[in-house]
Design a protein around this motif. Structure first.
Motif, PDB file in Angstrom:
ATOM      1  N   THR A 148       0.831  -1.204   0.000  1.00 26.83           N
ATOM      2  CA  THR A 148       0.000   0.000   0.000  1.00 26.83           C
ATOM      3  C   THR A 148       0.865   1.253   0.000  1.00 26.83           C
ATOM      4  O   THR A 148       0.640   2.179  -0.800  1.00 26.83           O
TER       5      THR A 148
ATOM      6  N   GLN B  62       1.039   3.974  -3.009  1.00 34.49           N
ATOM      7  CA  GLN B  62       0.692   5.385  -2.787  1.00 34.49           C
ATOM      8  C   GLN B  62       1.772   6.282  -3.387  1.00 34.49           C
ATOM      9  O   GLN B  62       1.466   7.306  -4.000  1.00 34.49           O
TER      10      GLN B  62
ATOM     11  N   ALA C 208       1.253   8.828  -6.557  1.00 36.90           N
ATOM     12  CA  ALA C 208       1.621  10.233  -6.383  1.00 36.90           C
ATOM     13  C   ALA C 208       2.557  10.710  -7.493  1.00 36.90           C
ATOM     14  O   ALA C 208       2.506  11.871  -7.905  1.00 36.90           O
TER      15      ALA C 208
ATOM     16  N   LEU D 287      -4.249  -0.127  -5.595  1.00 41.18           N
ATOM     17  CA  LEU D 287      -4.263   0.608  -4.325  1.00 41.18           C
ATOM     18  C   LEU D 287      -5.699   0.670  -3.782  1.00 41.18           C
ATOM     19  O   LEU D 287      -5.928   0.440  -2.597  1.00 41.18           O
TER      20      LEU D 287
ATOM     21  N   ARG E 271      -8.838   9.646   1.948  1.00 42.93           N
ATOM     22  CA  ARG E 271      -7.849   8.744   1.353  1.00 42.93           C
ATOM     23  C   ARG E 271      -8.358   8.115   0.066  1.00 42.93           C
ATOM     24  O   ARG E 271      -7.589   7.902  -0.868  1.00 42.93           O
TER      25      ARG E 271
ATOM     26  N   ILE F 248      -8.089   8.689  -5.135  1.00 43.59           N
ATOM     27  CA  ILE F 248      -7.702   7.502  -5.899  1.00 43.59           C
ATOM     28  C   ILE F 248      -8.775   7.169  -6.928  1.00 43.59           C
ATOM     29  O   ILE F 248      -8.474   6.944  -8.104  1.00 43.59           O
TER      30      ILE F 248
END
Length: 181
Positions: free
Chosen positions: A49, A53, A57, A69, A83, A87
């Motif tokens: 994870t 991330q 990014a 993810l 969060r 995504i």
């Protein structure tokens, strides 16, 4: 065996060092992507994870990393919209035909009381031909109701019941639409 694990540990250390040197590295050879793959093989979801991330990014166009993810966060029972939303927004920006991402965005919008966004997202889900049409029409109906658009809510509820006459969520919604006139 132990030899492979030792070599893998060494590779992880080298990749972590490379990731620090070039955090914005993109593409299939990006250190973070390789770290995510190793973590996945080792069934280390937390590490995978974190690596994904970093990939998301740095690499805007990597839809597979964003989808993986999202899956990991779902499996970890993460529900925090702060969060999740970026995504799913990324996924739909890259692939507007991803019904699951539109559905997730629609649910988050409903939860925060944003009826117009929910309506837009659930209309996209229906346009994409969802697996569960009754649920999709009911989601859209609930969004219309939240937005004060009762006639549209009723129409979508009836569309859901046409697909699945015994669908309880739609039956309950139709009942509440009938009672609260």
């Amino acid at each position: 065996g132990a030899e492979v694990d030792g070599a893998l540990d060494e590779a992880v250390r080298a990749l972590e060092a490379a990731a620090k040197l070039v955090p914005a590295a993109r593409g299939p050879d990006a250190p973070q992507l390789q770290l995510a793959e190793i973590a996945r093989e080792r069934k280390d979801a937390a590490r995978e994870t974190a690596a994904l991330q970093a990939v998301v990014a740095a690499d805007f166009d990597n839809v597979e990393a964003a989808r993986r993810l999202a899956t990991l966060l779902r499996e970890a029972k993460v529900t925090d919209p702060a969060r999740l939303r970026p995504i799913y927004e990324r996924i739909t920006a890259i692939d507007p035909f991803d019904a699951q991402a539109h559905e997730a965005l629609g649910r988050m919008a409903l939860t925060r009381g944003d009826a117009e966004t929910a309506i837009r997202e659930f209309r996209a889900v229906i346009a994409l031909g969802p697996v569960d049409g009754a649920a999709a029409h009911t989601d859209l109906a609930e969004s219309y109701l939240k937005g004060g658009r009762r006639a549209e809510a009723r129409k979508q509820t009836l569309a859901a019941l046409e697909i699945a006459p015994s669908y309880e969520r739609a039956q309950d919604l139709l009942l509440s639409l009938s009672e609260s006139r």
